[in-house]
Scaffold this motif. Structure first.
Motif, PDB file in Angstrom:
ATOM      1  N   ALA A  69      34.509  50.702  39.659  1.00 17.89           N
ATOM      2  CA  ALA A  69      33.094  50.173  39.475  1.00 17.89           C
ATOM      3  C   ALA A  69      32.753  49.023  40.648  1.00 17.89           C
ATOM      4  N   GLU A  70      33.631  48.400  40.956  1.00 16.24           N
ATOM      5  CA  GLU A  70      33.237  47.348  42.046  1.00 16.24           C
ATOM      6  C   GLU A  70      32.977  47.674  43.386  1.00 16.24           C
ATOM      7  N   ILE A  71      33.077  49.009  43.897  1.00 16.54           N
ATOM      8  CA  ILE A  71      32.903  49.590  45.143  1.00 16.54           C
ATOM      9  C   ILE A  71      31.614  50.673  45.065  1.00 16.54           C
ATOM     10  N   THR A 115      42.354  52.192  39.325  1.00  8.94           N
ATOM     11  CA  THR A 115      42.147  50.966  40.527  1.00  8.94           C
ATOM     12  C   THR A 115      41.743  51.954  41.640  1.00  8.94           C
ATOM     13  N   ALA A 116      41.399  50.793  42.741  1.00  9.96           N
ATOM     14  CA  ALA A 116      41.045  51.460  44.019  1.00  9.96           C
ATOM     15  C   ALA A 116      41.695  50.679  45.029  1.00  9.96           C
ATOM     16  N   ASP A 117      42.055  51.473  46.135  1.00  8.90           N
ATOM     17  CA  ASP A 117      42.528  50.831  47.366  1.00  8.90           C
ATOM     18  C   ASP A 117      41.645  50.382  48.110  1.00  8.90           C
ATOM     19  N   THR A 130      25.318  46.891  52.503  1.00  2.53           N
ATOM     20  CA  THR A 130      25.518  46.090  51.224  1.00  2.53           C
ATOM     21  C   THR A 130      27.191  46.199  50.853  1.00  2.53           C
ATOM     22  N   ALA A 131      27.765  47.427  51.328  1.00  2.00           N
ATOM     23  CA  ALA A 131      29.069  47.451  51.035  1.00  2.00           C
ATOM     24  C   ALA A 131      29.922  46.418  51.917  1.00  2.00           C
ATOM     25  N   LEU A 132      29.635  46.594  53.238  1.00  2.00           N
ATOM     26  CA  LEU A 132      29.987  45.739  54.279  1.00  2.00           C
ATOM     27  C   LEU A 132      29.956  44.287  53.834  1.00  2.00           C
ATOM     28  N   LYS A 133      28.932  43.763  53.281  1.00  2.00           N
ATOM     29  CA  LYS A 133      28.747  42.302  52.890  1.00  2.00           C
ATOM     30  C   LYS A 133      29.517  42.087  51.511  1.00  2.00           C
ATOM     31  N   SER A 134      29.934  43.078  51.019  1.00  2.00           N
ATOM     32  CA  SER A 134      30.753  43.033  49.682  1.00  2.00           C
ATOM     33  C   SER A 134      32.239  42.829  50.010  1.00  2.00           C
ATOM     34  N   LEU A 135      32.666  43.219  51.147  1.00  2.00           N
ATOM     35  CA  LEU A 135      33.986  43.360  51.687  1.00  2.00           C
ATOM     36  C   LEU A 135      34.865  42.127  51.412  1.00  2.00           C
ATOM     37  N   PRO A 136      34.205  40.805  51.675  1.00  2.00           N
ATOM     38  CA  PRO A 136      35.181  39.739  51.818  1.00  2.00           C
ATOM     39  C   PRO A 136      35.541  39.278  50.069  1.00  2.00           C
ATOM     40  N   ASP A 137      34.978  39.768  49.266  1.00  2.00           N
ATOM     41  CA  ASP A 137      34.911  39.543  47.826  1.00  2.00           C
ATOM     42  C   ASP A 137      36.319  40.476  47.216  1.00  2.00           C
ATOM     43  N   LEU A 138      36.362  41.711  48.030  1.00  2.00           N
ATOM     44  CA  LEU A 138      37.403  42.406  47.721  1.00  2.00           C
ATOM     45  C   LEU A 138      38.899  42.250  48.165  1.00  2.00           C
ATOM     46  N   VAL A 194      40.975  56.288  48.640  1.00  2.00           N
ATOM     47  CA  VAL A 194      40.659  55.234  47.995  1.00  2.00           C
ATOM     48  C   VAL A 194      41.067  55.218  46.560  1.00  2.00           C
ATOM     49  N   LEU A 195      40.677  56.438  45.677  1.00  2.00           N
ATOM     50  CA  LEU A 195      40.786  56.369  44.453  1.00  2.00           C
ATOM     51  C   LEU A 195      42.241  56.955  43.715  1.00  2.00           C
TER      52      LEU A 195
END
Length: 77
Positions: A22-24, A47-49, A5-13, A37-38
């Protein structure tokens, strides 16, 4: 499943200036990844890196592929 799920969301970030925690999936942040990261010094508070998060997700995927927890459907593990 959380890694995929995280892998699929990477292009959005990718390419965004600000990514909030909250987005990761912070559950994937183990060991020093949580700090990188935090809490990196160059980040604004709250924010997150996303670049470090990308490497964290890829490392988790690599570990799961090696331990055969993630594999292609209809393949011989």
């Amino acid at each position: 499943m959380p890694v995929l799920t995280a892998l699929k969301s990477l292009p959005d970030l990718m390419g965004r200036r600000k990514v909030g925690p909250a987005e990761i999936d912070t559950g994937l942040l183990v060991g020093s990844w949580r700090r990188l990261v935090l809490s990196a010094p160059h980040l604004e508070p709250g924010t997150a890196d996303w670049k470090a998060y990308t490497f964290c997700v890829l490392e988790q995927l690599h570990r799961m592929l090696r331990s055969k927890q993630v594999f292609a459907k209809n393949s011989s593990k």
